[in-house]
Scaffold this active site. Structure first.
Site, PDB file in Angstrom:
ATOM      1  N   SER A  55      45.952 -30.122   5.988  1.00  0.00           N
ATOM      2  CA  SER A  55      47.146 -30.510   6.731  1.00  0.00           C
ATOM      3  C   SER A  55      48.165 -31.020   5.722  1.00  0.00           C
ATOM      4  O   SER A  55      47.848 -31.865   4.883  1.00  0.00           O
ATOM      5  CB  SER A  55      46.805 -31.600   7.751  1.00  0.00           C
ATOM      6  OG  SER A  55      47.915 -31.840   8.589  1.00  0.00           O
ATOM      7  N   GLU A  56      49.397 -30.496   5.803  1.00  0.00           N
ATOM      8  CA  GLU A  56      50.374 -30.730   4.735  1.00  0.00           C
ATOM      9  C   GLU A  56      50.722 -32.210   4.550  1.00  0.00           C
ATOM     10  O   GLU A  56      51.192 -32.610   3.493  1.00  0.00           O
ATOM     11  CB  GLU A  56      51.655 -29.931   5.008  1.00  0.00           C
ATOM     12  CG  GLU A  56      52.432 -30.446   6.224  1.00  0.00           C
ATOM     13  CD  GLU A  56      53.612 -29.550   6.585  1.00  0.00           C
ATOM     14  OE1 GLU A  56      53.577 -28.361   6.276  1.00  0.00           O
ATOM     15  OE2 GLU A  56      54.558 -30.071   7.184  1.00  0.00           O
ATOM     16  N   ASN A  57      50.510 -33.016   5.596  1.00  0.00           N
ATOM     17  CA  ASN A  57      50.834 -34.435   5.464  1.00  0.00           C
ATOM     18  C   ASN A  57      49.759 -35.219   4.719  1.00  0.00           C
ATOM     19  O   ASN A  57      49.889 -36.426   4.550  1.00  0.00           O
ATOM     20  CB  ASN A  57      51.106 -35.062   6.835  1.00  0.00           C
ATOM     21  CG  ASN A  57      49.952 -34.918   7.793  1.00  0.00           C
ATOM     22  OD1 ASN A  57      49.400 -33.837   7.945  1.00  0.00           O
ATOM     23  ND2 ASN A  57      49.554 -36.006   8.418  1.00  0.00           N
TER      24      ASN A  57
END
Lengths: 218, 217
Positions: free
Chosen positions: B46-48
């Site tokens: 997940s990019e976060n």
């Protein structure tokens, strides 16, 4: 050692009209909400915000947008905050969109003494407009320049009195880079502990980067 | 009868192999993880700032400090890791994500994708999409074949470009199409449609594989 713990009112003495401020958080997760409240109460205007996104209406950096305190926002995404789009269309808020990975690197470069970063991201898109391109060893890159700010507003889950910060879960996101890239760094702390209570292995932002700590972050 | 979304998500899941590091875009791509067989273990990025992301959190079990890129509370799997955004995009841009699956407004026969902006209407921003498409080893676009019969698969995209020449495979409710140096190559087709119908709904030349297969739906 100087006492870094200040009240919210004292912290807001470092916020002035027209400043560039970095705000940690990803879709408000990891954003120092009490510092957003403090700026809204103070009513500092004409600010340039640097944040991953536009938050959501009335939360995160969305509080500053709702109060119309920003003249410009540098972000990767504003899709969850229709107020940002409305203000942009009304000519009240300038939006500069930067790919998220490039935004992270621009801020990191700003704090790490780098003259910029070379990235393939954005080539052949509107992101490359006005930017220098370089070919190295046969590969083309876009030059992304560093970003710095007057003040960085970050959020720590556990912060010791020397300013060492531990971020829980996905609250970390942009906070560690922003802590390195601003003249003044203010950290809102969910929990403040004595020096020595946060083991050095758990320190994600060394205390030297944090100038002031404000307790009471929920 | 399976919906278009189910057909697309189920077919996309079959592209994933054991051990793949996978990033799923918001919306339809997120459904793909529901169709991955138990014998195939994937590592969701997940990019976060997560590797080893799990399912959405059940009500009342949410950890408010753990969200996905779509602002939803998620669980994490044993062995997961959290990290900052610079590390996350180092993983993405640096070629450490095996497969990215994301949606499209338009995609063209050169593998160029438009997914982030409709001028004058939708303003959202590219978020992490530009980095994901540039950096991932394999880029799969999952999309309905048309937008109300207006083709989304084109010879050249007309909307602002998200990333050039990086899409490898397109999965729609009608077809599986590979992007090759010669353009679109129809690899699989839904049993209830025809090559002629897919051609009619595609805004570019469509080559047909000599080994054309029927999609499992």
């Amino acid at each position: 050692m100087k006492n870094k713990i200040v009240s919210l009112e004292e912290a807001m003495e470092f916020i002035h009209d027209g400043q560039t401020i970095m705000v940690g958080g990803f879709m408000t997760c990891g954003t120092p909400e009490i510092l957003m409240d403090g700026i809204v109460k103070k009513g500092a205007r004409g600010l340039t915000g640097i944040c991953n996104d536009g938050g959501v209406p009335g939360k995160g950096i969305g509080k500053l947008i709702q109060a119309k305190l920003l003249k410009k926002l540098i972000a990767s995404h504003i899709g969850l905050n229709p107020q940002a789009g409305e203000q942009m269309n009304a000519g009240e808020l300038e939006i500069v969109l930067v790919p998220q990975g490039s935004l992270a690197e621009k801020i990191r470069a700003g704090g790490a003494g780098l003259g910029g970063v070379l990235t393939p991201t954005g080539l052949g898109t509107e992101v490359e407009e006005g930017k220098q391109k370089i070919v190295l060893e046969g590969v083309e890159y876009l030059v992304e320049l560093p970003l710095k700010a007057d003040v960085a507003l970050i959020r720590g889950s556990i912060v010791d009195k020397a300013g060492n910060v531990f971020y829980n879960g996905t609250t970390r996101n942009f906070n560690p880079m922003m802590a390195t890239a601003a003249a003044t760094v203010i950290c809102a702390a969910e929990k403040i502990v004595e020096v020595g209570e946060l083991g050095p292995n758990y320190v994600m932002t060394p205390g030297i980067f944090v100038d002031y700590i404000v307790g009471g972050e929920l | 009868m399976a919906s278009a979304k189910e057909i697309i998500a189920r077919r996309a899941a079959r592209e994933l192999t054991d051990g793949n590091v996978v990033n799923l875009g918001i919306g339809l791509p997120t459904l793909v993880s529901s169709y991955v067989p138990e014998s195939v273990e994937i590592i969701l990025q997940s990019e976060n700032g997560i590797l080893g992301m799990g399912e959405l959190s059940a009500p009342c079990t949410e950890d408010r400090d753990v969200i996905n890129a779509g602002y939803q509370n998620v669980n994490i799997k044993p062995g997961a890791a959290f990290f900052d955004s610079a590390t996350s995009f180092g993983i993405i841009r640096g070629g450490h994500v095996d497969v990215t699956i994301l949606g499209a407004l338009q995609v063209d026969e050169t593998g160029t994708l438009a997914s982030h902006i409709v001028p004058g209407r939708m303003v959202s921003g590219m978020g992490g999409a530009m980095d994901l498409v540039v950096g991932s080893k394999k880029v799969i676009v999952t999309t309905t074949h048309t937008n109300k019969e207006v083709p989304k698969l084109l010879s050249r995209v007309t909307l602002p470009v998200t990333a050039k020449n990086r899409v490898n495979l397109i999965i729609t409710e009608l077809a599986v199409i590979e992007v090759t140096p010669e353009g679109f190559l129809l690899r699989e087709i839904h049993p209830d449609t025809t090559v002629e119908e897919v051609r009619r709904l595609t805004g570019a030349n469509l080559n047909v594989s000599e080994d054309l297969k029927t999609m499992e739906v």
